[in-house]
Design a protein around this motif. Structure first.
Motif, PDB file in Angstrom:
ATOM      1  N   LEU A  30       0.820  -1.204   0.000  1.00 53.66           N
ATOM      2  CA  LEU A  30       0.000   0.000   0.000  1.00 53.66           C
ATOM      3  C   LEU A  30       0.861   1.264   0.000  1.00 53.66           C
ATOM      4  N   PHE A  31       1.962   1.232   0.739  1.00 54.27           N
ATOM      5  CA  PHE A  31       2.875   2.375   0.759  1.00 54.27           C
ATOM      6  C   PHE A  31       3.461   2.629  -0.629  1.00 54.27           C
ATOM      7  N   LEU A  32       3.912   1.592  -1.296  1.00 53.35           N
ATOM      8  CA  LEU A  32       4.494   1.746  -2.629  1.00 53.35           C
ATOM      9  C   LEU A  32       3.458   2.236  -3.640  1.00 53.35           C
ATOM     10  N   LEU A  33       2.246   1.719  -3.557  1.00 54.21           N
ATOM     11  CA  LEU A  33       1.182   2.182  -4.448  1.00 54.21           C
ATOM     12  C   LEU A  33       0.859   3.656  -4.223  1.00 54.21           C
ATOM     13  N   SER A  34       0.793   4.070  -2.972  1.00 53.82           N
ATOM     14  CA  SER A  34       0.507   5.484  -2.685  1.00 53.82           C
ATOM     15  C   SER A  34       1.658   6.380  -3.133  1.00 53.82           C
ATOM     16  N   LEU A  35       2.888   5.910  -3.011  1.00 54.80           N
ATOM     17  CA  LEU A  35       4.048   6.673  -3.475  1.00 54.80           C
ATOM     18  C   LEU A  35       4.010   6.855  -4.996  1.00 54.80           C
ATOM     19  N   LEU A  36       3.729   5.789  -5.726  1.00 49.58           N
ATOM     20  CA  LEU A  36       3.629   5.873  -7.180  1.00 49.58           C
ATOM     21  C   LEU A  36       2.475   6.775  -7.612  1.00 49.58           C
TER      22      LEU A  36
END
Length: 158
Positions: A30-36
């Motif tokens: 979820l963190f990586l998706l929100s960063l992207l």
């Protein structure tokens, strides 16, 4: 036994093979998706702004060209009025057509009193129309002397 719980026999111990993700894996994903997503949003808004500006520029060019075509086809003088928030045009005996701009956009022109006139031959006095977005110049449209042809030049768009 279900397919989701396969049992493996290892030295007398029963081991359950669990399917799924751990809490840490889920949070990391979820963190990586929100960063992207946060990196993509500015690009998407810039593309949307460029498309909107292009659409408004094309509409403005279309209105001027259409007024010229009406002057040629009906062999009547057509007057185009530019105000800060709209373009109106028509012949003396025809109802004027109105094209309104979004409130974020403004028009200015170097025509006296903001009036461009196409003669029965389609010819006009040359001039410039400036399109602003939130106070910043974004596009300049030039109407060529005599021919009335519309060309444009794009300014640096934020």
């Amino acid at each position: 036994m279900t397919q989701n719980q396969k049992r493996l026999q290892t030295r007398g111990f029963v081991v359950h093979k669990e399917l799924g993700f751990t809490f840490i894996e889920t949070i990391l994903t979820l963190f990586l998706l929100s960063l992207l997503t946060s990196m993509a949003i500015p690009t998407i808004t810039t593309v949307a702004t460029h498309l909107e500006i292009g659409h408004i520029r094309e509409q403005l060019m279309h209105q001027v060209s259409l007024a010229q075509q009406v002057a040629l086809s009906q062999e009547k003088k057509v007057t185009v009025h530019f105000s800060s928030d709209q373009v109106t045009w028509g012949t003396n005996d025809q109802k004027h057509r109105v094209w309104k701009l979004d409130p974020d956009y403004q028009l200015k022109s170097n025509y006296p009193n903001g009036v461009l006139q196409f003669h029965t031959t389609g010819q006009s006095r040359g001039g410039t129309i400036f399109l602003f977005h939130q106070g910043a110049l974004i596009t300049t449209l030039q109407i060529q002397v005599a021919s009335g042809r519309v060309t444009w030049e794009e300014s640096d768009v934020p």
